[in-house]
Design a protein around this motif. Sequence first.
Motif, PDB file in Angstrom:
ATOM      1  N   PRO A  80      -1.682  -9.925   8.965  1.00  0.00           N
ATOM      2  CA  PRO A  80      -0.958  -9.511   7.751  1.00  0.00           C
ATOM      3  C   PRO A  80      -1.774  -9.692   6.478  1.00  0.00           C
ATOM      4  N   HIS A  81      -2.424 -10.846   6.335  1.00  0.00           N
ATOM      5  CA  HIS A  81      -3.033 -11.107   5.035  1.00  0.00           C
ATOM      6  C   HIS A  81      -4.544 -10.922   5.029  1.00  0.00           C
ATOM      7  N   ASP A  82      -5.013 -10.003   5.898  1.00  0.00           N
ATOM      8  CA  ASP A  82      -6.389  -9.496   5.767  1.00  0.00           C
ATOM      9  C   ASP A  82      -6.339  -8.380   4.726  1.00  0.00           C
ATOM     10  N   TYR A  83      -7.364  -8.295   3.912  1.00  0.00           N
ATOM     11  CA  TYR A  83      -7.348  -7.239   2.880  1.00  0.00           C
ATOM     12  C   TYR A  83      -8.507  -6.263   3.035  1.00  0.00           C
ATOM     13  N   LYS A  84      -9.192  -6.349   4.154  1.00  0.00           N
ATOM     14  CA  LYS A  84     -10.274  -5.413   4.442  1.00  0.00           C
ATOM     15  C   LYS A  84      -9.940  -4.657   5.724  1.00  0.00           C
ATOM     16  N   ASN A  85     -10.565  -3.528   5.876  1.00  0.00           N
ATOM     17  CA  ASN A  85     -10.451  -2.698   7.095  1.00  0.00           C
ATOM     18  C   ASN A  85      -9.043  -2.151   7.329  1.00  0.00           C
ATOM     19  N   LYS A  86      -8.301  -1.978   6.263  1.00  0.00           N
ATOM     20  CA  LYS A  86      -6.952  -1.443   6.472  1.00  0.00           C
ATOM     21  C   LYS A  86      -6.796   0.007   5.979  1.00  0.00           C
ATOM     22  N   GLY A  87      -7.827   0.541   5.314  1.00  0.00           N
ATOM     23  CA  GLY A  87      -7.698   1.893   4.753  1.00  0.00           C
ATOM     24  C   GLY A  87      -7.481   2.945   5.826  1.00  0.00           C
ATOM     25  N   ASP A 136      -3.884  -9.064  -2.244  1.00  0.00           N
ATOM     26  CA  ASP A 136      -4.977  -8.366  -2.931  1.00  0.00           C
ATOM     27  C   ASP A 136      -4.673  -6.866  -2.890  1.00  0.00           C
ATOM     28  N   ILE A 137      -3.719  -6.497  -3.722  1.00  0.00           N
ATOM     29  CA  ILE A 137      -3.250  -5.106  -3.687  1.00  0.00           C
ATOM     30  C   ILE A 137      -4.332  -4.136  -4.146  1.00  0.00           C
ATOM     31  N   GLN A 138      -5.196  -4.613  -5.014  1.00  0.00           N
ATOM     32  CA  GLN A 138      -6.248  -3.705  -5.504  1.00  0.00           C
ATOM     33  C   GLN A 138      -7.169  -3.262  -4.354  1.00  0.00           C
ATOM     34  N   SER A 139      -7.588  -4.214  -3.531  1.00  0.00           N
ATOM     35  CA  SER A 139      -8.449  -3.855  -2.388  1.00  0.00           C
ATOM     36  C   SER A 139      -7.709  -2.936  -1.417  1.00  0.00           C
ATOM     37  N   LEU A 140      -6.447  -3.247  -1.159  1.00  0.00           N
ATOM     38  CA  LEU A 140      -5.675  -2.426  -0.219  1.00  0.00           C
ATOM     39  C   LEU A 140      -5.568  -0.989  -0.713  1.00  0.00           C
ATOM     40  N   ARG A 141      -5.278  -0.852  -2.007  1.00  0.00           N
ATOM     41  CA  ARG A 141      -5.132   0.501  -2.577  1.00  0.00           C
ATOM     42  C   ARG A 141      -6.466   1.247  -2.579  1.00  0.00           C
ATOM     43  N   VAL A 174       1.798  -2.720  12.216  1.00  0.00           N
ATOM     44  CA  VAL A 174       0.615  -3.124  12.976  1.00  0.00           C
ATOM     45  C   VAL A 174       0.109  -4.483  12.498  1.00  0.00           C
ATOM     46  N   GLU A 175       0.373  -4.812  11.240  1.00  0.00           N
ATOM     47  CA  GLU A 175      -0.012  -6.137  10.736  1.00  0.00           C
ATOM     48  C   GLU A 175       0.665  -7.251  11.530  1.00  0.00           C
ATOM     49  N   THR A 205       0.842  -1.198   0.000  1.00  0.00           N
ATOM     50  CA  THR A 205       0.000   0.000   0.000  1.00  0.00           C
ATOM     51  C   THR A 205       0.879   1.251   0.000  1.00  0.00           C
ATOM     52  N   THR A 206       1.825   1.280   0.924  1.00  0.00           N
ATOM     53  CA  THR A 206       2.674   2.478   1.025  1.00  0.00           C
ATOM     54  C   THR A 206       3.517   2.674  -0.235  1.00  0.00           C
ATOM     55  N   TYR A 207       4.067   1.597  -0.773  1.00  0.00           N
ATOM     56  CA  TYR A 207       4.900   1.723  -1.979  1.00  0.00           C
ATOM     57  C   TYR A 207       4.116   2.353  -3.142  1.00  0.00           C
ATOM     58  N   THR A 208       2.791   2.125  -3.159  1.00  0.00           N
ATOM     59  CA  THR A 208       2.025   2.571  -4.329  1.00  0.00           C
ATOM     60  C   THR A 208       1.088   3.744  -4.062  1.00  0.00           C
ATOM     61  N   VAL A 209       0.799   4.017  -2.786  1.00  0.00           N
ATOM     62  CA  VAL A 209      -0.159   5.102  -2.508  1.00  0.00           C
ATOM     63  C   VAL A 209       0.547   6.363  -2.021  1.00  0.00           C
ATOM     64  N   ASP A 210       1.680   6.223  -1.350  1.00  0.00           N
ATOM     65  CA  ASP A 210       2.386   7.430  -0.917  1.00  0.00           C
ATOM     66  C   ASP A 210       2.820   8.231  -2.135  1.00  0.00           C
ATOM     67  N   PRO A 211       2.778   9.559  -2.037  1.00  0.00           N
ATOM     68  CA  PRO A 211       3.176  10.390  -3.196  1.00  0.00           C
ATOM     69  C   PRO A 211       4.620  10.162  -3.673  1.00  0.00           C
ATOM     70  N   ALA A 212       5.494   9.678  -2.783  1.00  0.00           N
ATOM     71  CA  ALA A 212       6.838   9.270  -3.224  1.00  0.00           C
ATOM     72  C   ALA A 212       6.823   7.743  -3.278  1.00  0.00           C
ATOM     73  N   PRO A 213       6.842   7.136  -4.458  1.00  0.00           N
ATOM     74  CA  PRO A 213       6.606   5.697  -4.550  1.00  0.00           C
ATOM     75  C   PRO A 213       7.825   4.866  -4.121  1.00  0.00           C
ATOM     76  N   GLY A 214       7.537   3.600  -3.785  1.00  0.00           N
ATOM     77  CA  GLY A 214       8.634   2.682  -3.495  1.00  0.00           C
ATOM     78  C   GLY A 214       9.446   3.101  -2.286  1.00  0.00           C
ATOM     79  N   ARG A 215       8.748   3.469  -1.200  1.00  0.00           N
ATOM     80  CA  ARG A 215       9.478   3.933  -0.004  1.00  0.00           C
ATOM     81  C   ARG A 215       9.009   3.166   1.220  1.00  0.00           C
ATOM     82  N   HIS A 216       9.979   2.654   1.990  1.00  0.00           N
ATOM     83  CA  HIS A 216       9.606   1.879   3.168  1.00  0.00           C
ATOM     84  C   HIS A 216       9.543   2.724   4.425  1.00  0.00           C
ATOM     85  N   THR A 217       9.883   3.992   4.327  1.00  0.00           N
ATOM     86  CA  THR A 217       9.988   4.843   5.521  1.00  0.00           C
ATOM     87  C   THR A 217       8.837   5.845   5.637  1.00  0.00           C
TER      88      THR A 217
END
Length: 625
Positions: free
Chosen positions: A486-493, A588-593, A467-468, A448-460
Amino acid sequence: MLYGCMGKFLFVDLTTGKFQEKELTENVARSFIGGYGIGARILYEKMAKGIDPVGPDNVLGFMTGPFTGTKVVTSCRFTVITKSPLTGYWGDSNCGGFFAEALKSCGYDGVFFTGRSLKQVYLHLEDNKPKLIEASHLSGMNTQETEATIRKEIGNPGLRLVCIGPTGEKQSLIAAIITEAGRAAGRSGVGAVMGSKNLKAFSAQGTLKVPIAKPDEVRQMNRQMILELKQAKDPGLTYMRYGTCGNVASFVESQDAPLQNWKGINEQVFPTIEKAAKISDDNVIRYQTRKFACGSCPIACGGMVSVKGSRWFLKDAHKPEYETLISFGALCLNDDIESIIKCNDICNLYGMDTISAGATVAFAMECYEKGLINRDDTGGIDLTWGNGEAIVKLLQSMTERKGFGAVLADGCRKAAERIGKGSEEFAMHVGGQEIPMHDPRFAPGYGTTYTVDPAPGRHTHGGTMGVEWGRINPRFSHLSLPEVRPHDYKNKGELHKVYSSWQHIVSTVGLCWFGSHSVFYPIEKMLNAITGWDTDIDELLLTGNRILMMRHLFNLREGFKPLDYVLPPRVVGHPPLMRGPLRNITIDIQSLREEAYKALSCDPVTGSISEKELRRLGLDNLINE
Ligand code: SF4
């Protein structure tokens, strides 16, 4: 009176050589804190859309935060901000050392460079007095030589500075800005922007003190944290004993660490713990001659290492960090620790990001394995997996932009464009930036962070990855956030929004992330005591959310759409691995995003933000921009 800051910024026009100061208002300070928060607000205002990231219209900022210069635990970080030439969108990069405090002690909360100098120059700053100094004689020097030469010229052996090496001068898109010959603002291609401006270095020595609203409270909280650190358990204990190299073997075992250009353990046998151990904890520390600590840091996760013998003799080079050990190690199936130490040193001296560089070498190794390139292409280098000597040779040619190194010098996305033949399939990047060394199949929050943060591909940049795996921040107990696995794909937004907003506060106050979670750091109380404010968690989460969105707004103006940042299929588990701890996992990256964008009140297809949300964030003045 404004506390926790010097109250002004410096703008340096490198085209004209003119300087201008701009006041920092309390409203901006409280709304955007510091670092890339205030930086994003200023770049949005100062920069026209669509400019060339390596052209004169880009702005390069060096930002501090309200904790900088207060000497509280790990308050040593500065942030470099710019439009990234690597991704074409928002770019930032965070760095430790001693430079942040030196910059602020000159009377500024940040310095912005615009334009382009005709000749190579460096900026020297002393107590409100900036001076541009001709630097043609520094051309081609590595970062260590540059630091030594400028220190001699200014006549201060303890002078603090940042600089680029030959890689930045050649505008490699994965060039880093370096301080202390080995602490790096490595991500987002910030070194290329510095090189494009003909700015070789920026040095600072000042005597001005940061005004603190309640100094006794600050001192008392700081003393308490230092006491607590002496009894710290993990992760603080590992940072103090080893630094991040203490995590290599265990992260390879859990498969948080990617292997063999993200192919995982399907095809090779690297990830036996014995092999990983060769590039982990005690097997790194045995080269350490002394510890290295950034300013105001009792943790001292860094270290200096020496390597004897004729292969790669090194004396007092910086110890490689976890990201570097994995990118040049496990990602290339390389367990030759001395070759990794050498790679780290090459990146530090030439000024190249170790994450992007290692990931690009791994990409080249897979192209070689698949027969897309051969020895004729590589200039005779045998890029067989695990060949440490070849990795060192290839990296050297990348930093110098020579031979096959020139093909790879701008990262794996550009390299795949140059090689063609379907090699893009093996280029592991998001939006052009190489993916860091944490696997979303292990902790999907990284995806989620790698693809949704405005600076992509960042672990920091925060998110749900901690929390997962049970690292719940007690600060948020009043929010009744859902418990997730870790591998729940709902309620993480909502969780993504809260945890990443908090991380933006940690970074923009000027703190080291390791410090912030090695003890329970009373960040909100400390911020109030430093600034005299009366913030609370809810206000700070809103502020962190605003900072995130300010960077997102910058991207939207550049034409960003969420699908510009996607993970390569392999990284989400398409196809899933057949063996090991991550077998049969496809996230399920689509749901996470979608959930994350929804929680941020953004359209998951267009990225646009509702007017109502902009009003809630206090960004309504940008509605029609
Ligand atoms: S923990 Fe490490 S990176 Fe953070 S401030 Fe201390 S020495 Fe620097």
